[in-house]
Design a protein around this motif. Sequence first.
Motif, PDB file in Angstrom:
ATOM      1  N   GLU A  46       0.850  -1.195   0.000  1.00 34.18           N
ATOM      2  CA  GLU A  46       0.000   0.000   0.000  1.00 34.18           C
ATOM      3  C   GLU A  46       0.886   1.244   0.000  1.00 34.18           C
ATOM      4  OE1 GLU A  46      -3.345   0.324  -0.145  1.00 34.18           O
ATOM      5  OE2 GLU A  46      -3.469  -1.852  -0.392  1.00 34.18           O
ATOM      6  N   SER A  47       0.567   2.175  -0.868  1.00 33.80           N
ATOM      7  CA  SER A  47       1.363   3.391  -0.987  1.00 33.80           C
ATOM      8  C   SER A  47       1.502   4.125   0.345  1.00 33.80           C
ATOM      9  CB  SER A  47       0.746   4.319  -2.033  1.00 33.80           C
ATOM     10  OG  SER A  47       1.508   5.487  -2.166  1.00 33.80           O
ATOM     11  N   THR A  48       0.429   4.159   1.116  1.00 32.09           N
ATOM     12  CA  THR A  48       0.457   4.867   2.406  1.00 32.09           C
ATOM     13  C   THR A  48       1.345   4.178   3.433  1.00 32.09           C
ATOM     14  OG1 THR A  48      -1.566   3.723   3.060  1.00 32.09           O
ATOM     15  CG2 THR A  48      -1.806   5.922   2.089  1.00 32.09           C
TER      16      THR A  48
ATOM     17  N   THR B 113       6.639   4.654   4.177  1.00 31.04           N
ATOM     18  CA  THR B 113       7.090   5.874   4.849  1.00 31.04           C
ATOM     19  C   THR B 113       8.576   5.735   5.148  1.00 31.04           C
ATOM     20  OG1 THR B 113       6.612   5.016   7.058  1.00 31.04           O
ATOM     21  CG2 THR B 113       4.817   6.190   5.921  1.00 31.04           C
TER      22      THR B 113
END
Length: 94
Positions: A27-29, A32
């Motif tokens: 998932e892109s989110t 981090t």
Amino acid sequence: MTASVHPSAEQLEGQLRSELVTRFGVESTDVTPEMTFGDLGLDSLALVELSDVLQSVLEVPIEDDDFNGEQKIADVVTLLKNKLIEHVGAQDQA
């Protein structure tokens, strides 16, 4: 992306995020700076594949063992940035 262009850390992080999302279903989110490859669920085989993909995209030598599950995304971005700088420097001297 070619080695003669010096992408910013943000551009490198974006490229890394893109590869993780499109090739590994992350998932892109979740991508981090503080996350590790292990946190993202990548095993050693996935890391070898990722190193091959990034080597092709960035046009710099990346060894299969340059990545490990404990590396944070921020550390990998720094590693890639340094490899690009080294590679361009080596080409300039050739």
